[in-house]
Design an enzyme around this catalytic site. Structure first.
Site, short mmCIF file in Angstrom:
data_model
loop_
_atom_site.label_atom_id
_atom_site.label_comp_id
_atom_site.label_asym_id
_atom_site.label_seq_id
_atom_site.Cartn_x
_atom_site.Cartn_y
_atom_site.Cartn_z
CB THR A 7 -0.87 0.04 1.33
OG1 THR A 7 -1.99 1.22 1.09
CG2 THR A 7 -0.41 0.40 2.29
CG ASN A 9 -4.35 4.63 2.33
OD1 ASN A 9 -4.32 5.19 3.33
ND2 ASN A 9 -5.65 4.93 1.78
CG ASP A 68 -8.83 -6.22 -3.58
OD1 ASP A 68 -8.37 -4.81 -3.68
OD2 ASP A 68 -9.67 -6.62 -4.43
CB THR A 69 -11.43 -3.71 0.95
OG1 THR A 69 -10.48 -4.01 2.22
CG2 THR A 69 -12.78 -3.27 1.55
N GLY A 165 -13.01 6.77 1.34
CA GLY A 165 -13.88 5.81 0.50
C GLY A 165 -15.31 5.99 0.86
NE ARG A 194 -7.79 -1.20 5.63
CZ ARG A 194 -8.92 -0.64 5.13
NH1 ARG A 194 -9.47 -1.06 4.20
NH2 ARG A 194 -9.89 0.44 5.67
#
Ligand code: IMP
Length: 211
Positions: A7, A9, A68-69, A165, A194
């Site tokens: 990531t 992020n 992955d979400t 998001g 997560r």
């Protein structure tokens, strides 16, 4: 233990560091010299998280993991699902994604309303939804999978300034009347999809004495 997390992020990195705790040093792909976008072209969350973890493993042969979400909305047949990030377009724009989601749900509701006004028996449209995360961990070339989900419903309008998001339109069962963007980061991490998947991974790593 040093472990690479697929990531860039900062929020995700902070969340993962807090959950994994002191025994782990999280490293980003960029810190390993991997600066290109990591491909994610799978048809499922598992395929995507595996693809991202395998990409890292192939490049560095070091312990690594990827997540992955997807957001699955019952009334939309499980959409956006694996297309969650790109629901409204390739630019992954959060605002347009949320607009599209609220619009699609309002279309389903108005179609159902029209059918019932014509005398067709319809059930109220459910706004039930869940986030689902899949984490793939690769250690010594062996893959391990961990999952977490968060149940809730899609709100009628956005609320809150926190998170990212779809947070402003997702009401978790644990916090009725508040969206994920209304609650604190700690409150969200304690219940998040997560968070659950990462905690399961951390538990596994401790059980095999990797921490
Ligand atoms: P990713 O697989 O973690 O990149 O997530 C894919 C997309 O799901 C993101 O671009 C967000 O739109 C959405 N998403 C993932 N996790 C969350 C969350 O915790 N809250 C709200 N949206 C999320």
């Amino acid at each position: 233990m040093k472990i690479v997390f697929a990531t860039g992020n900062k929020g995700k990195l902070r969340e993962a560091s807090e959950i994994l705790g002191d025994g782990f040093e999280l490293v980003t792909p960029a810190e390993m010299g991997i600066t290109e976008d990591i491909p994610e072209t799978g048809n499922t969350l598992t395929a995507n998280s595996r693809q991202k973890a395998e990409y890292l493993w192939d490049r560095c042969h070091c312990s690594c993991f990827a997540d992955d979400t997807g957001l699955e909305v019952d009334a939309l047949g499980g959409a956006p699902g694996v297309n969650t990030a790109r629901y409204a377009g390739e630019d992954k724009d959060f605002n347009r994604n949320m607009d599209k989601l609220l619009h699609e749900l309002s279309v389903v509701e108005s179609e159902s309303g029209m059918a019932s006004s014509l005398g067709v028996h319809t059930r109220p449209v459910s706004r039930r939804a869940r986030f689902r995360s899949v984490v793939t961990l690769i250690i010594d070339g062996q893959k391990h999978y961990f999952e977490g989900s968060l149940e809730g419903e899609i709100s009628r309008e956005r609320s809150g300034n926190g998170g990212f998001g779809y947070d402003p339109v997702f009401i978790a069962d644990e916090f009725p009347g508040k969206t994920l963007a209304d609650i604190s980061e700690e409150e969200k991490n304690a219940i998040s999809h997560r968070g659950k998947a990462l905690r399961a991974m951390a538990e596994y790593l401790r059980s095999v004495d990797m921490a």
